[in-house]
Design a protein around this motif. Sequence first.
Motif, mmCIF file in Angstrom:
data_model
loop_
_atom_site.group_PDB
_atom_site.id
_atom_site.type_symbol
_atom_site.label_atom_id
_atom_site.label_comp_id
_atom_site.label_asym_id
_atom_site.label_seq_id
_atom_site.Cartn_x
_atom_site.Cartn_y
_atom_site.Cartn_z
ATOM 1 N N LEU A 167 30.352 43.779 46.679
ATOM 2 C CA LEU A 167 30.460 42.446 46.110
ATOM 3 C C LEU A 167 31.923 42.017 45.985
ATOM 4 O O LEU A 167 32.749 42.746 45.429
ATOM 5 C CB LEU A 167 29.794 42.405 44.733
ATOM 6 C CG LEU A 167 29.882 41.097 43.962
ATOM 7 C CD1 LEU A 167 29.185 39.966 44.725
ATOM 8 C CD2 LEU A 167 29.264 41.267 42.577
ATOM 9 N N VAL A 168 32.202 40.842 46.502
ATOM 10 C CA VAL A 168 33.511 40.209 46.342
ATOM 11 C C VAL A 168 33.320 38.956 45.499
ATOM 12 O O VAL A 168 32.531 38.074 45.862
ATOM 13 C CB VAL A 168 34.133 39.847 47.704
ATOM 14 C CG1 VAL A 168 35.406 39.030 47.506
ATOM 15 C CG2 VAL A 168 34.425 41.102 48.506
ATOM 16 N N THR A 169 34.025 38.893 44.383
ATOM 17 C CA THR A 169 33.954 37.735 43.506
ATOM 18 C C THR A 169 35.349 37.140 43.371
ATOM 19 O O THR A 169 36.282 37.841 42.969
ATOM 20 C CB THR A 169 33.417 38.117 42.120
ATOM 21 O OG1 THR A 169 32.136 38.739 42.264
ATOM 22 C CG2 THR A 169 33.272 36.875 41.250
ATOM 23 N N VAL A 170 35.476 35.869 43.720
ATOM 24 C CA VAL A 170 36.758 35.184 43.647
ATOM 25 C C VAL A 170 36.689 34.134 42.547
ATOM 26 O O VAL A 170 35.882 33.197 42.624
ATOM 27 C CB VAL A 170 37.122 34.532 44.994
ATOM 28 C CG1 VAL A 170 38.531 33.924 44.920
ATOM 29 C CG2 VAL A 170 37.043 35.539 46.122
ATOM 30 N N GLY A 223 43.445 33.004 45.805
ATOM 31 C CA GLY A 223 44.750 33.262 46.390
ATOM 32 C C GLY A 223 45.062 34.732 46.555
ATOM 33 O O GLY A 223 46.039 35.099 47.215
ATOM 34 N N GLY A 224 44.239 35.575 45.956
ATOM 35 C CA GLY A 224 44.465 37.004 46.026
ATOM 36 C C GLY A 224 43.921 37.635 47.290
ATOM 37 O O GLY A 224 43.430 36.942 48.202
ATOM 38 N N SER A 225 44.004 38.963 47.342
ATOM 39 C CA SER A 225 43.607 39.709 48.532
ATOM 40 C C SER A 225 42.782 40.934 48.146
ATOM 41 O O SER A 225 42.925 41.479 47.047
ATOM 42 C CB SER A 225 44.851 40.186 49.298
ATOM 43 O OG SER A 225 45.659 39.107 49.713
ATOM 44 N N LYS A 272 39.312 32.405 48.481
ATOM 45 C CA LYS A 272 38.855 31.179 47.832
ATOM 46 C C LYS A 272 37.561 31.463 47.085
ATOM 47 O O LYS A 272 36.825 32.388 47.443
ATOM 48 C CB LYS A 272 38.595 30.101 48.881
ATOM 49 C CG LYS A 272 39.773 29.804 49.792
ATOM 50 C CD LYS A 272 39.386 28.811 50.879
ATOM 51 C CE LYS A 272 40.545 28.530 51.816
ATOM 52 N NZ LYS A 272 40.166 27.575 52.893
ATOM 53 N N PRO A 273 37.246 30.664 46.076
ATOM 54 C CA PRO A 273 35.975 30.871 45.361
ATOM 55 C C PRO A 273 34.769 30.867 46.308
ATOM 56 O O PRO A 273 33.803 31.600 46.068
ATOM 57 C CB PRO A 273 35.935 29.692 44.391
ATOM 58 C CG PRO A 273 37.371 29.415 44.100
ATOM 59 C CD PRO A 273 38.078 29.645 45.418
ATOM 60 N N GLU A 274 34.837 30.085 47.370
ATOM 61 C CA GLU A 274 33.705 30.032 48.304
ATOM 62 C C GLU A 274 33.576 31.288 49.161
ATOM 63 O O GLU A 274 32.620 31.430 49.918
ATOM 64 C CB GLU A 274 33.805 28.797 49.212
ATOM 65 C CG GLU A 274 35.143 28.611 49.893
ATOM 66 C CD GLU A 274 36.049 27.643 49.144
ATOM 67 O OE1 GLU A 274 36.137 27.734 47.902
ATOM 68 O OE2 GLU A 274 36.706 26.817 49.822
#
Length: 113
Positions: free
Chosen positions: A108-111, A13-15, A84-86
């Motif tokens: 790297l983007v980790t959700v 839900g974050g940005s 989203k995690p995906e």
Amino acid sequence: QLQASGGGLVQAGGSLRLSCAASGSIFSLSFMGWYRQAPGKQRELVALITSAGSTNYADSVKGRFTVSRDTARNTVYLQTNSLKPEDTAVYYCAAARGTDFFWGQGTLVTVSS
């Protein structure tokens, strides 16, 4: 040369706003964009912006991600909302000039869920 930055760890839900700075003018580039590669998956196009300012998005990010550019700063941005995690992946900046294609290093983007 393309320098990407802005990745990190964010809750679902974050940005995040990713930046890609080019070492020279981006006026001569056909397009600049963002690809991503998740573990065990192929690299895929996320979003791109052409020299004319047209944009194109992967269906999975439409309505959530926005690609933009600042020609004065030779920089392209990817605003990612409602993550989203995906969406977890290494995000790569890319650009094309004629038949030449350039990759930047990944960020790297980790959700987390």
